[in-house]
Design an enzyme around this catalytic site. Sequence first.
Site, PDB file in Angstrom:
ATOM      1  CG  ASP A  80      -9.536   2.275  -0.551  1.00 40.87           C
ATOM      2  OD1 ASP A  80      -9.035   1.164  -0.806  1.00 40.87           O
ATOM      3  OD2 ASP A  80      -8.959   3.132   0.148  1.00 40.87           O
ATOM      4  CG  ASP A  83      -2.156   0.783   1.125  1.00 43.95           C
ATOM      5  OD1 ASP A  83      -2.281   1.544   0.150  1.00 43.95           O
ATOM      6  OD2 ASP A  83      -3.012   0.678   2.028  1.00 43.95           O
TER       7      ASP A  83
HETATM    8  C1  DGJ Z   1      -5.811   1.960   1.738  1.00 43.86           C
HETATM    9  C2  DGJ Z   1      -6.186   0.705   1.013  1.00 43.86           C
HETATM   10  O1  DGJ Z   1      -6.661   0.993  -0.251  1.00 43.86           O
HETATM   11  C3  DGJ Z   1      -7.196  -0.052   1.835  1.00 43.86           C
HETATM   12  O2  DGJ Z   1      -7.626  -1.178   1.144  1.00 43.86           O
HETATM   13  C4  DGJ Z   1      -6.586  -0.415   3.157  1.00 43.86           C
HETATM   14  O3  DGJ Z   1      -5.529  -1.305   2.952  1.00 43.86           O
HETATM   15  C5  DGJ Z   1      -6.106   0.835   3.876  1.00 43.86           C
HETATM   16  N1  DGJ Z   1      -5.265   1.635   3.033  1.00 43.86           N
HETATM   17  C6  DGJ Z   1      -5.362   0.481   5.121  1.00 43.86           C
HETATM   18  O4  DGJ Z   1      -4.794   1.548   5.722  1.00 43.86           O
END
Ligand code: DGJ
Length: 731
Positions: A550, A480
């Site tokens: 997301d 991430d």
């Molecule tokens: C952003 C990601 O896109 C989410 O899926 C998740 O992993 C969060 N960060 C966690 O902080």
Amino acid sequence: MAIRVLEQEQIFQINTKHTTYLMGVAAGKYLGHMYYGKRMEDAKGFHLLRLGKAEEVEEKHLKNKVSFMDGFPFEYSVWGTGDFRDTCLRVRDEGGYRVCELLYDGYRLLEGKPALAGMPATFAGKGEGQGAQTLVITLKDALLGLRVELRYSIFEDSDAIIRSVAAINEGEKKLYLEKVLSACLDMDNENFDLITLHGCWARERHMTIRKVTEGKHIVSSLRGETSHEVQPFMALTTAGTSQREGEVYAMNLVYSGNFLAETELDYQESVRMSLGLHPDGFEWLLEPGERFETPEAVLVYSDGGLGKMTRTFHGLYKNHLIRSKYLHSKRPILINNWEATYFNFDDDKLVAIAKEAKKLGIEMLVMDDGWFGARNDDSCALGDWQVNENKLKGGLKSLVDRVNAEGLKFGIWFEPEMISPDSDLYRAHPDWAIQAPGRKPGTARNQCVLDLTRQEIVDYVYEAVAKVLRSANIEYVKWDMNRALADLGSFTLGRERMGEFSHRYVLGVYQLQERLLAEFPDLLLENCSGGGARFDAGMLYYSPQIWTSDDMDPVERLFIQEGTALIYPLSTMGAHICVCPNHSVGRVTPMETRAHVALAGTFGYELDITKLSEEEKAKAVIFNQEYHKYNELVREGDYYRIASYRENNMYDCWQVVSTDKSEALVTYVQVRFEPRRKSRRLRLEGLEPKADYRLEETGEIYSGEMLMQAGFLQNMIFGDYGSRLLHFVRV
Ligand code: DGJ
């Protein structure tokens, strides 16, 4: 596939299966762009029309060079000698002059395709019919001692052309590259439209279409990463272009950092499309003998509308960019605990999820953010990659073993590039955060970014991640990255190289992922950046899948996945069934629709499976069976967009056809019910016209021709947000 050089005429002809790209040298000096489009065998005479007779050019050049430069269709345009459009290359010499003139110097033909040091690059396949050829054209400014190599590579099985540029200082003095793009394309305007992809967090890659008018249209990222907001992609289309018809000229950059994509229409009705590293804040010092290489730009021409362009990009990326051993295999159906628990979990909660998940046919548990240091919310601990044993009692290995014992694989989340001001790492190394001297580094999501231009920091980060991976049977990593870069600079780069910061940062990320894959060749890597801010061709070189957004609401995903799949294969799109009501938009949608939309990607779940009703659990079993049944088709088949909710505001439809045309899967999502409308006509594509197909759900037989010309009539589904999967099998 063939690259031909007509020595006498000084013409370079690049032929892919269906396209031709022509360049010529005017008056033995200037490399000009002649043609890009449908394949031509013989272009006699065009050289003169496009670039002019040698005597004329010579005369204009000698008499009025600036006027000549102002209008010439340069293959690689240069700042400083009269080309007043936006140019590809700007060089400063030690005296501060930015004057450069690149003259044709020669060429060489290479079998195969050279790699780019430390950067993602397309490659020739090992299979039959996947070979490559490369043309390298050299231009020179003798006074500066600057040699510029323009590289053009093609593959036997693709209609894409890959361009990149190398700048080499062959002189005795320093040169400073202030701008060095990967490609430009000088064309005559044809009343073009411009397609780009825009958005923001939870709304990535929505298609935008507008007219090309006089002046400049710029899309760019200066966020240090590709960004949620825009893609390094643009396409010029002739008027009326649809999925099936029209001409398209598209470019996409194989890169994951700051970029500039620009279209400029000038007073001569000439359009220049250019793409490459963003010049703002950029400057690269070339010491004598040094060389700089740009990222690759992928060029695609289609005379069969956007659909054909899309399939060319998909084919290229699947066959010549994604290296992962998982590219052609079914990825495990995963369940990720992020939206199920956020930071509030422990080992028992995760094992409970795993236990329930196993019963339904889910194959891997991914533990997301919050398992390390003191991280119980997003205010701290990034950089402290030690397991929080208050949460995971008995440690990571014990948890992984327990999950494995339940029959699930185990995956883990990292955000390796970051450092929280409230972390042990920051307390030990405050200077490791990107910052300018005397200023407190600004935070976003309460975090700073590590200076990955410094090798010792890259080494540290690598070891921290690798140590965790070595400690247990971890088969998947979600990498991430949750903020854009600001306060740019590095304590160690020095004044003359500070302009290299942003590009060097991206090279640091690439190095980390390259090392990770070398040590853990069986690891399934999924890139992610606060959702889909790093969905780009650069990352696909390292990971076969990328988290798309997301936002998992199936209606929002229609826009996001349409835009993403415009360039990137379905097999690369991370897609999960979300919690309902959805956490990003609050929408309530049927579980089937959430599943059908997620089945277009890598497929998985992001909800608390222990809280589902028995009815929902029974549905999940069916979705998982559908995944196993259709994934090969979705992953390997040819993608066709049949209808777009973005355009019609009612419904969406896409189709995947196996390469042998023996089966097709159609996904129909009816976002809005319309009273008194009986059905929707779905004109399918890519089938064998003379073959018959059985619709599996009903057993009815339809001819391929009928399905493609008259279309399949999909009855209206009562209520909003309904969806259907239609599986046609050749009989
Ligand atoms: C952003 C990601 O896109 C989410 O899926 C998740 O992993 C969060 N960060 C966690 O902080």
